[in-house]
Design a protein around this motif. Sequence first.
Motif, PDB file in Angstrom:
ATOM      1  N   UNK A   1      13.559 -43.897  25.795  1.00  0.00           N
ATOM      2  CA  UNK A   1      13.797 -42.466  25.605  1.00  0.00           C
ATOM      3  C   UNK A   1      12.445 -41.773  25.589  1.00  0.00           C
ATOM      4  N   UNK A   2      12.312 -40.780  26.448  1.00  0.00           N
ATOM      5  CA  UNK A   2      11.043 -40.036  26.427  1.00  0.00           C
ATOM      6  C   UNK A   2      11.076 -39.015  25.307  1.00  0.00           C
ATOM      7  N   UNK A   3       9.994 -38.253  25.175  1.00  0.00           N
ATOM      8  CA  UNK A   3       9.866 -37.334  24.052  1.00  0.00           C
ATOM      9  C   UNK A   3      10.880 -36.195  24.134  1.00  0.00           C
ATOM     10  N   UNK A   4      11.244 -35.818  25.381  1.00  0.00           N
ATOM     11  CA  UNK A   4      12.273 -34.785  25.536  1.00  0.00           C
ATOM     12  C   UNK A   4      13.638 -35.270  25.062  1.00  0.00           C
ATOM     13  N   UNK A   5      13.979 -36.527  25.366  1.00  0.00           N
ATOM     14  CA  UNK A   5      15.248 -37.091  24.902  1.00  0.00           C
ATOM     15  C   UNK A   5      15.295 -37.179  23.383  1.00  0.00           C
ATOM     16  N   UNK A   6      14.179 -37.550  22.791  1.00  0.00           N
ATOM     17  CA  UNK A   6      14.133 -37.638  21.333  1.00  0.00           C
ATOM     18  C   UNK A   6      14.335 -36.275  20.683  1.00  0.00           C
ATOM     19  N   UNK A   7      13.769 -35.244  21.299  1.00  0.00           N
ATOM     20  CA  UNK A   7      13.954 -33.894  20.758  1.00  0.00           C
ATOM     21  C   UNK A   7      15.420 -33.458  20.871  1.00  0.00           C
ATOM     22  N   UNK A   8      16.050 -33.773  21.994  1.00  0.00           N
ATOM     23  CA  UNK A   8      17.463 -33.413  22.175  1.00  0.00           C
ATOM     24  C   UNK A   8      18.349 -34.140  21.174  1.00  0.00           C
ATOM     25  N   UNK A   9      18.099 -35.446  20.997  1.00  0.00           N
ATOM     26  CA  UNK A   9      18.883 -36.221  20.040  1.00  0.00           C
ATOM     27  C   UNK A   9      18.670 -35.701  18.618  1.00  0.00           C
ATOM     28  N   UNK A  10      17.438 -35.368  18.324  1.00  0.00           N
ATOM     29  CA  UNK A  10      17.122 -34.867  16.989  1.00  0.00           C
ATOM     30  C   UNK A  10      17.876 -33.574  16.683  1.00  0.00           C
ATOM     31  N   UNK A  11      17.910 -32.656  17.630  1.00  0.00           N
ATOM     32  CA  UNK A  11      18.599 -31.380  17.423  1.00  0.00           C
ATOM     33  C   UNK A  11      20.117 -31.571  17.333  1.00  0.00           C
ATOM     34  N   UNK A  12      20.639 -32.485  18.175  1.00  0.00           N
ATOM     35  CA  UNK A  12      22.086 -32.721  18.147  1.00  0.00           C
ATOM     36  C   UNK A  12      22.512 -33.360  16.822  1.00  0.00           C
ATOM     37  N   UNK A  13      21.749 -34.326  16.349  1.00  0.00           N
ATOM     38  CA  UNK A  13      22.093 -34.975  15.092  1.00  0.00           C
ATOM     39  C   UNK A  13      21.950 -34.019  13.915  1.00  0.00           C
ATOM     40  N   UNK A  14      20.972 -33.156  13.985  1.00  0.00           N
ATOM     41  CA  UNK A  14      20.808 -32.174  12.914  1.00  0.00           C
ATOM     42  C   UNK A  14      21.992 -31.208  12.871  1.00  0.00           C
ATOM     43  N   UNK A  15      22.449 -30.765  14.054  1.00  0.00           N
ATOM     44  CA  UNK A  15      23.599 -29.858  14.123  1.00  0.00           C
ATOM     45  C   UNK A  15      24.863 -30.535  13.594  1.00  0.00           C
ATOM     46  N   UNK A  16      25.093 -31.781  14.026  1.00  0.00           N
ATOM     47  CA  UNK A  16      26.274 -32.508  13.559  1.00  0.00           C
ATOM     48  C   UNK A  16      26.217 -32.774  12.054  1.00  0.00           C
ATOM     49  N   UNK A  17      25.016 -33.083  11.584  1.00  0.00           N
ATOM     50  CA  UNK A  17      24.865 -33.329  10.148  1.00  0.00           C
ATOM     51  C   UNK A  17      25.221 -32.088   9.334  1.00  0.00           C
ATOM     52  N   UNK A  18      24.755 -30.927   9.789  1.00  0.00           N
ATOM     53  CA  UNK A  18      25.050 -29.689   9.070  1.00  0.00           C
ATOM     54  C   UNK A  18      26.542 -29.356   9.118  1.00  0.00           C
ATOM     55  N   UNK A  19      27.190 -29.628  10.240  1.00  0.00           N
ATOM     56  CA  UNK A  19      28.631 -29.365  10.347  1.00  0.00           C
ATOM     57  C   UNK A  19      29.426 -30.260   9.391  1.00  0.00           C
ATOM     58  N   UNK A  20      29.038 -31.530   9.311  1.00  0.00           N
ATOM     59  CA  UNK A  20      29.716 -32.432   8.381  1.00  0.00           C
ATOM     60  C   UNK A  20      29.494 -31.990   6.936  1.00  0.00           C
ATOM     61  N   UNK A  21      28.318 -31.463   6.649  1.00  0.00           N
ATOM     62  CA  UNK A  21      28.044 -30.970   5.299  1.00  0.00           C
ATOM     63  C   UNK A  21      28.933 -29.773   4.961  1.00  0.00           C
ATOM     64  N   UNK A  22      29.058 -28.839   5.910  1.00  0.00           N
ATOM     65  CA  UNK A  22      29.942 -27.688   5.697  1.00  0.00           C
ATOM     66  C   UNK A  22      31.384 -28.154   5.504  1.00  0.00           C
ATOM     67  N   UNK A  23      31.806 -29.136   6.301  1.00  0.00           N
ATOM     68  CA  UNK A  23      33.152 -29.674   6.145  1.00  0.00           C
ATOM     69  C   UNK A  23      33.380 -30.310   4.789  1.00  0.00           C
ATOM     70  N   UNK A  24      32.398 -31.055   4.303  1.00  0.00           N
ATOM     71  CA  UNK A  24      32.531 -31.686   2.991  1.00  0.00           C
ATOM     72  C   UNK A  24      32.638 -30.638   1.883  1.00  0.00           C
ATOM     73  N   UNK A  25      31.841 -29.578   1.978  1.00  0.00           N
ATOM     74  CA  UNK A  25      31.903 -28.509   0.981  1.00  0.00           C
ATOM     75  C   UNK A  25      33.264 -27.809   1.035  1.00  0.00           C
ATOM     76  N   UNK A  26      33.782 -27.573   2.251  1.00  0.00           N
ATOM     77  CA  UNK A  26      35.084 -26.917   2.408  1.00  0.00           C
ATOM     78  C   UNK A  26      36.195 -27.767   1.799  1.00  0.00           C
ATOM     79  N   UNK A  27      36.150 -29.080   2.037  1.00  0.00           N
ATOM     80  CA  UNK A  27      37.166 -29.981   1.461  1.00  0.00           C
ATOM     81  C   UNK A  27      37.074 -29.986  -0.057  1.00  0.00           C
ATOM     82  N   UNK A  28      35.862 -29.972  -0.589  1.00  0.00           N
ATOM     83  CA  UNK A  28      35.679 -29.939  -2.039  1.00  0.00           C
ATOM     84  C   UNK A  28      36.286 -28.676  -2.652  1.00  0.00           C
ATOM     85  N   UNK A  29      36.041 -27.527  -2.007  1.00  0.00           N
ATOM     86  CA  UNK A  29      36.583 -26.260  -2.518  1.00  0.00           C
ATOM     87  C   UNK A  29      38.105 -26.238  -2.394  1.00  0.00           C
ATOM     88  N   UNK A  30      38.629 -26.692  -1.264  1.00  0.00           N
ATOM     89  CA  UNK A  30      40.084 -26.726  -1.078  1.00  0.00           C
ATOM     90  C   UNK A  30      40.752 -27.659  -2.085  1.00  0.00           C
TER      91      UNK A  30
END
Length: 217
Positions: free
Chosen positions: A141-170
């Motif tokens: 993986x070149x440096x561009x691929x690593x940057x893309x993977x990093x951004x995608x994983x960060x986005x997915x991580x934040x979405x899962x966090x929002x989902x966990x908070x929503x389930x907790x409130x519900x």
Amino acid sequence: MSKSFVTAFLFVLCTWVVSAQEKDSIPDTNDQEIDSLQNDLKKQGIIIVDTLKKKKVSINPLGPSKAAFYSAVFPGLGQIYNKRYWKAPIVWGVLGSAIAGYLFNDSQYKRARTAFKRRQAGFIDDEFYDNFNGQGTIPNLDIGDLQTIQEARQRDRDLWLVGAIAVYILNIVDANVDAHLKQFNVDEDLSFDMQPFLDVDPVTNRPNYGMAVVVRF
């Protein structure tokens, strides 16, 4: 203006006096006479049923607050307090999946970010650099691929966090609402029947006979 006001005041006063006299002129119903009439009807095979009796439902004003508090302290505990035992595994499963998704994506994000930083610093010893043949000549993986993977994983991580908070409130809202609804009479054992009834005229003390639709809870 003053004559109109005095006239209106006298009219209201007279109306109130007449209404009070009419109310006082109505004799009170004699309980003994009613009992006597009911006994006579009972001898004739007619039974008077009180249709105003309703099923009593115990009300705990602190129940909803306790259920919400228990679910806030430990998700699913409020559902157990409400005796909705089947809901607790659902809460644990959904919330656990959301937390697991967050942890997995956070781990992948950190791996990609670490490799990305080392590539920027000029190192080629990260786990994504030629880890197939071990010769260190061609990066997987070149440096561009690593940057893309990093951004995608960060986005997915934040979405899962929002989902966990929503389930907790519900989970808290569900426990609170369910505790409220449990205090309403929702008995499905309902039936109705036609029965005779007795109504005593408060003025003449004469009984009025008829038929009534009785709903049983």
